[in-house]
Write a protein that holds these residues in place. Sequence first.
Motif, PDB file in Angstrom:
ATOM      1  N   LYS A  76       0.855  -1.196   0.000  1.00  0.00           N
ATOM      2  CA  LYS A  76       0.000   0.000   0.000  1.00  0.00           C
ATOM      3  C   LYS A  76       0.888   1.243   0.000  1.00  0.00           C
ATOM      4  CE  LYS A  76      -3.783  -2.378   0.566  1.00  0.00           C
ATOM      5  NZ  LYS A  76      -4.517  -2.742  -0.590  1.00  0.00           N
ATOM      6  N   SER A  77       0.473   2.246  -0.754  1.00  0.00           N
ATOM      7  CA  SER A  77       1.249   3.473  -0.831  1.00  0.00           C
ATOM      8  C   SER A  77       0.316   4.613  -1.195  1.00  0.00           C
ATOM      9  CB  SER A  77       2.346   3.336  -1.882  1.00  0.00           C
ATOM     10  OG  SER A  77       3.004   4.563  -2.060  1.00  0.00           O
ATOM     11  N   ASP A  78       0.675   5.826  -0.754  1.00  0.00           N
ATOM     12  CA  ASP A  78      -0.107   7.007  -1.123  1.00  0.00           C
ATOM     13  C   ASP A  78       0.207   7.446  -2.547  1.00  0.00           C
ATOM     14  OD1 ASP A  78      -1.242   7.045   1.366  1.00  0.00           O
ATOM     15  OD2 ASP A  78       0.225   8.451   2.206  1.00  0.00           O
ATOM     16  N   ASN A  79       1.381   7.100  -3.022  1.00  0.00           N
ATOM     17  CA  ASN A  79       1.802   7.480  -4.370  1.00  0.00           C
ATOM     18  C   ASN A  79       1.536   6.329  -5.333  1.00  0.00           C
ATOM     19  OD1 ASN A  79       2.775   9.868  -3.269  1.00  0.00           O
ATOM     20  ND2 ASN A  79       4.801   8.982  -2.915  1.00  0.00           N
ATOM     21  N   ARG A  80       1.493   6.675  -6.583  1.00  0.00           N
ATOM     22  CA  ARG A  80       1.323   5.663  -7.620  1.00  0.00           C
ATOM     23  C   ARG A  80       2.580   4.813  -7.700  1.00  0.00           C
ATOM     24  NH1 ARG A  80       0.651   6.779 -14.027  1.00  0.00           N
ATOM     25  NH2 ARG A  80       0.235   4.636 -14.593  1.00  0.00           N
TER      26      ARG A  80
END
Length: 118
Positions: A76-80
């Motif tokens: 999971k990440s906030d960025n692409r």
Amino acid sequence: MDTTWMDIAAANGALAVGLLVAGVAVVALLIGAFVVGVRVRRREPRPPRPDEQPRLPADGPVHEVRENREPAEVPKSDNRLTAHDLPGHGNIPSRPSPSKERPRWTEGGSGSFGSGGT
């Protein structure tokens, strides 16, 4: 004196000569293609002899192994995320699933869009 028939005969003769030249050109092209094909065939490796053919293993034919695989989770990440941001540069390995039952589609569905199912 009427020379119309001579003009018609001369025109037909030119047409016949033109067809004859075109026919000779086509035959020459076909012969040339055959010669080129023979040269290409001579450069290819020879077919394997019977003793060079693949053999069955001593313990018999190899059978297919069926198993279900579980995919690894995508972090999971906030960025692409791009492929080189993933572990293993996008080649995340899977692991064998403890379940031996094959996943099935829902009853009455075919598993594809627009299939006209119920």
